[in-house]
Design a protein around this motif. Structure first.
Motif, PDB file in Angstrom:
ATOM      1  N   ILE A   1       0.726  -1.402  -0.071  1.00 61.64           N
ATOM      2  CA  ILE A   1      -0.117  -0.011  -0.021  1.00 61.64           C
ATOM      3  C   ILE A   1       1.002   1.339  -0.172  1.00 61.64           C
ATOM      4  O   ILE A   1      -0.290   2.754  -0.130  1.00 61.64           O
ATOM      5  N   LYS A   2       2.130   0.965   0.024  1.00 58.00           N
ATOM      6  CA  LYS A   2       3.308   2.175   0.612  1.00 58.00           C
ATOM      7  C   LYS A   2       2.552   3.703   1.536  1.00 58.00           C
ATOM      8  O   LYS A   2       2.692   4.452   1.413  1.00 58.00           O
ATOM      9  N   ILE A   3       2.595   2.567   2.813  1.00 53.07           N
ATOM     10  CA  ILE A   3       2.058   3.411   3.763  1.00 53.07           C
ATOM     11  C   ILE A   3       3.674   3.085   4.779  1.00 53.07           C
ATOM     12  O   ILE A   3       4.426   2.356   4.641  1.00 53.07           O
ATOM     13  N   GLY A   4       3.430   3.898   6.120  1.00 52.21           N
ATOM     14  CA  GLY A   4       4.707   3.874   7.159  1.00 52.21           C
ATOM     15  C   GLY A   4       4.016   3.011   8.104  1.00 52.21           C
ATOM     16  O   GLY A   4       2.595   2.962   7.918  1.00 52.21           O
ATOM     17  N   SER A   5       4.632   2.857   9.307  1.00 55.02           N
ATOM     18  CA  SER A   5       4.284   1.727  10.177  1.00 55.02           C
ATOM     19  C   SER A   5       2.934   2.828  10.716  1.00 55.02           C
ATOM     20  O   SER A   5       2.547   1.956  11.296  1.00 55.02           O
ATOM     21  N   ASN A   6       2.453   3.705  11.630  1.00 53.38           N
ATOM     22  CA  ASN A   6       1.870   3.722  11.933  1.00 53.38           C
ATOM     23  C   ASN A   6       1.079   3.930  11.534  1.00 53.38           C
ATOM     24  O   ASN A   6      -0.282   3.692  12.270  1.00 53.38           O
ATOM     25  N   GLN A   7       0.312   4.819  10.831  1.00 54.14           N
ATOM     26  CA  GLN A   7      -0.284   4.768   9.501  1.00 54.14           C
ATOM     27  C   GLN A   7      -1.437   3.016   9.716  1.00 54.14           C
ATOM     28  O   GLN A   7      -2.289   3.477   9.765  1.00 54.14           O
ATOM     29  N   ALA A   8      -0.251   2.651   9.078  1.00 55.56           N
ATOM     30  CA  ALA A   8      -0.447   1.293   8.600  1.00 55.56           C
ATOM     31  C   ALA A   8      -1.332   0.525   9.905  1.00 55.56           C
ATOM     32  O   ALA A   8      -2.548  -0.456  10.074  1.00 55.56           O
ATOM     33  N   LEU A   9      -0.502   0.257  11.556  1.00 53.95           N
ATOM     34  CA  LEU A   9      -1.005   0.151  12.943  1.00 53.95           C
ATOM     35  C   LEU A   9      -2.427   0.627  12.957  1.00 53.95           C
ATOM     36  O   LEU A   9      -3.157   0.244  13.197  1.00 53.95           O
ATOM     37  N   TRP A  10      -2.442   2.157  12.650  1.00 54.31           N
ATOM     38  CA  TRP A  10      -3.952   2.528  12.810  1.00 54.31           C
ATOM     39  C   TRP A  10      -4.293   1.612  12.057  1.00 54.31           C
ATOM     40  O   TRP A  10      -5.893   1.897  12.530  1.00 54.31           O
ATOM     41  N   HIS A  11      -4.933   2.259  11.011  1.00 49.61           N
ATOM     42  CA  HIS A  11      -5.984   1.519   9.907  1.00 49.61           C
ATOM     43  C   HIS A  11      -6.343   0.160  10.062  1.00 49.61           C
ATOM     44  O   HIS A  11      -7.302  -0.317  10.331  1.00 49.61           O
ATOM     45  N   LEU A  12      -5.337  -0.770  10.828  1.00 53.05           N
ATOM     46  CA  LEU A  12      -5.324  -1.762  10.890  1.00 53.05           C
ATOM     47  C   LEU A  12      -6.090  -2.233  12.195  1.00 53.05           C
ATOM     48  O   LEU A  12      -6.605  -3.163  12.587  1.00 53.05           O
ATOM     49  N   SER A  13      -5.362  -1.769  13.378  1.00 52.25           N
ATOM     50  CA  SER A  13      -6.383  -1.604  14.759  1.00 52.25           C
ATOM     51  C   SER A  13      -8.063  -1.293  13.794  1.00 52.25           C
ATOM     52  O   SER A  13      -8.579  -1.894  15.088  1.00 52.25           O
ATOM     53  N   CYS A  14      -8.179  -0.621  13.420  1.00 53.58           N
ATOM     54  CA  CYS A  14      -9.906  -0.332  13.181  1.00 53.58           C
ATOM     55  C   CYS A  14     -10.420  -1.120  12.233  1.00 53.58           C
ATOM     56  O   CYS A  14     -11.783  -1.667  12.821  1.00 53.58           O
ATOM     57  N   LEU A  15      -9.798  -2.124  11.411  1.00 54.97           N
ATOM     58  CA  LEU A  15     -10.441  -3.283  10.754  1.00 54.97           C
ATOM     59  C   LEU A  15     -10.131  -3.838  11.798  1.00 54.97           C
ATOM     60  O   LEU A  15     -11.588  -4.971  11.723  1.00 54.97           O
ATOM     61  N   GLU A  16      -9.424  -4.196  12.451  1.00 56.03           N
ATOM     62  CA  GLU A  16      -9.848  -5.198  13.384  1.00 56.03           C
ATOM     63  C   GLU A  16     -10.637  -5.478  14.330  1.00 56.03           C
ATOM     64  O   GLU A  16     -11.917  -6.157  15.284  1.00 56.03           O
ATOM     65  N   LYS A  17     -10.801  -3.831  15.025  1.00 59.48           N
ATOM     66  CA  LYS A  17     -11.827  -3.425  16.024  1.00 59.48           C
ATOM     67  C   LYS A  17     -12.924  -3.810  15.536  1.00 59.48           C
ATOM     68  O   LYS A  17     -13.764  -4.209  16.211  1.00 59.48           O
ATOM     69  N   PHE A  18     -13.366  -3.567  14.479  1.00 59.37           N
ATOM     70  CA  PHE A  18     -14.696  -3.887  13.588  1.00 59.37           C
ATOM     71  C   PHE A  18     -15.100  -4.682  13.027  1.00 59.37           C
ATOM     72  O   PHE A  18     -16.166  -5.230  12.192  1.00 59.37           O
ATOM     73  N   ARG A  19     -14.395  -5.447  13.215  1.00 65.96           N
ATOM     74  CA  ARG A  19     -14.041  -7.484  12.563  1.00 65.96           C
ATOM     75  C   ARG A  19     -14.373  -7.425  11.333  1.00 65.96           C
ATOM     76  O   ARG A  19     -14.915  -8.360  11.302  1.00 65.96           O
ATOM     77  N   PHE A  20     -13.478  -6.387  10.687  1.00 66.53           N
ATOM     78  CA  PHE A  20     -13.479  -7.054   8.874  1.00 66.53           C
ATOM     79  C   PHE A  20     -12.245  -7.528   8.914  1.00 66.53           C
ATOM     80  O   PHE A  20     -12.345  -8.349   7.895  1.00 66.53           O
ATOM     81  N   THR A  21     -11.002  -7.049   9.796  1.00 68.73           N
ATOM     82  CA  THR A  21     -10.037  -8.271  10.143  1.00 68.73           C
ATOM     83  C   THR A  21      -9.772  -9.275  10.732  1.00 68.73           C
ATOM     84  O   THR A  21     -10.880  -9.007  12.409  1.00 68.73           O
ATOM     85  N   ARG A  22      -9.605 -10.062  10.612  1.00 62.93           N
ATOM     86  CA  ARG A  22      -8.467 -10.770  11.958  1.00 62.93           C
ATOM     87  C   ARG A  22      -6.474 -11.228  11.642  1.00 62.93           C
ATOM     88  O   ARG A  22      -6.821 -10.792  11.189  1.00 62.93           O
ATOM     89  N   SER A  23      -6.194 -10.975  13.058  1.00 58.80           N
ATOM     90  CA  SER A  23      -5.141 -12.084  12.887  1.00 58.80           C
ATOM     91  C   SER A  23      -4.617 -13.769  14.052  1.00 58.80           C
ATOM     92  O   SER A  23      -5.235 -13.854  14.715  1.00 58.80           O
ATOM     93  N   LYS A  24      -3.673 -13.702  13.054  1.00 60.41           N
ATOM     94  CA  LYS A  24      -3.129 -14.934  13.778  1.00 60.41           C
ATOM     95  C   LYS A  24      -1.521 -15.585  13.648  1.00 60.41           C
ATOM     96  O   LYS A  24      -0.952 -14.989  12.612  1.00 60.41           O
ATOM     97  N   LYS A  25      -1.140 -15.529  14.065  1.00 61.99           N
ATOM     98  CA  LYS A  25       0.100 -16.051  14.653  1.00 61.99           C
ATOM     99  C   LYS A  25       1.008 -17.317  14.371  1.00 61.99           C
ATOM    100  O   LYS A  25       0.353 -18.104  14.716  1.00 61.99           O
TER     101      LYS A  25
END
Length: 225
Positions: free
Chosen positions: A100-124
Motif C-alpha cells: 500500500i506504500k504507507i508507514g508503520s504508524n498509519q498501517a497500525l492505525w488502519h489495521l487496528s480499526c479494521l480488526e476492532k470492527f471485525r473486518f479483519t482478524r489476525s493469527k500468529k
C-alpha cells in the motif's frame, strides 16, 4: 408499529448525528443525547436506548471512545485499499506496508480499526502476525499462508511437474536449496496433508497429493477461503 430493527435504525441515525459534533463519546453521554431527541417516541426510553447501544457495541458496530461506526470504516480510501488487499492476500504488516506504500504508524492505525470492527482478524503463524479477512475460513489459514511461500511453491511445482516421489536430498539438489530448509517445509506440507510419504528402505520419499492440492487451490480461486 415500531419493530426492534426500526428502533435500532433510529438510534443509529442519531448516533451518526452525534458523532459529527462530538467524535468521541461514552455510552452514558450518548444515551442522554438520544433520550432527549426521542421524547415523543414511547418505545424508546433511556433503558431501551442503552440496551440497543450495548447490543451495537457487542456486535462491534459501534465502539465507545471512537467516532467510527462499522458502516463508515472502509469509507477511508487507504483503509479500503488495505482491506481489499488483505481479502486477496492475507499478509503480515510489513507486506501490507510495502503493497500500500504507507508507514508503520498509519498501517497500525488502519489495521487496528479494521480488526476492532471485525473486518479483519489476525493469527500468529511462524512468529508472524498474519492478517486475514474476518469471514475467511479459519481452517485454511495455514494452507493459504504456506502456499504463498516461494519455497513451498517451488517444492510443489517440482513434485507436480515430475509427478513422482523424491528424497529430500533430491528436492534440495533440484531446487538448489538448503537440505534442512527443504526438510522443514516438507514436514509442514505433510502436516497439511498436501504430500504423502512413502518408505524406500530406510529413506522417506515425498509425493504431492495432487487431488488434495487441486481441491485446495480451487477453493482459494473460488474465494471459499
Amino acid at each position: 408499529m415500531s419493530t426492534p430493527d426500526n428502533l435500532q435504525s433510529i438510534v443509529c441515525n442519531l448516533i451518526k448525528e452525534y458523532l459529527k459534533k462530538k467524535p468521541f463519546f461514552s455510552i452514558e453521554d450518548i444515551v442522554v443525547f438520544i433520550s432527549n431527541r426521542v421524547r415523543a417516541n414511547p418505545n424508546l426510553n433511556k433503558n431501551s436506548i442503552e440496551i440497543i447501544i450495548k447490543n451495537l457495541v457487542k456486535k462491534r458496530v459501534l465502539i465507545p471512545g471512537t467516532k467510527l461506526m462499522k458502516n463508515n470504516i472502509i469509507e477511508h480510501p487507504i483503509r479500503n485499499e488495505i482491506y481489499n488487499y488483505i481479502r486477496k492476500n492475507p499478509s503480515n504488516i510489513n507486506d501490507i506496508m510495502k503493497a500500500i506504500k504507507i508507514g508503520s504508524n498509519q498501517a497500525l492505525w488502519h489495521l487496528s480499526c479494521l480488526e476492532k470492527f471485525r473486518f479483519t482478524r489476525s493469527k500468529k503463524i511462524e512468529n508472524q502476525r498474519i492478517i486475514f479477512d474476518y469471514d475467511s475460513n479459519t481452517d485454511l489459514d495455514e494452507l493459504y499462508y504456506y502456499l504463498k511461500q516461494d519455497i513451498v511453491r517451488d517444492i510443489i511445482t517440482l513434485l507436480k511437474d515430475e509427478n513422482t516421489s523424491f528424497k529430500i536430498t533430491e528436492i534440495a539438489t533440484n531446487l538448489k536449496r538448503n537440505y534442512n530448509t527443504v526438510k522443514k517445509y516438507l514436514e509442514i506440507l505433510k502436516n497439511l496433508n498436501l504430500i504423502t510419504v512413502e518408505k524406500d528402505k530406510k529413506r522417506n520419499l515425498f509425493r504431492l497429493d495432487l487431488e488434495k492440492y487441486e481441491k485446495i487451490t480451487k477453493s482459494i480461486i473460488d474465494g471459499e477461503i
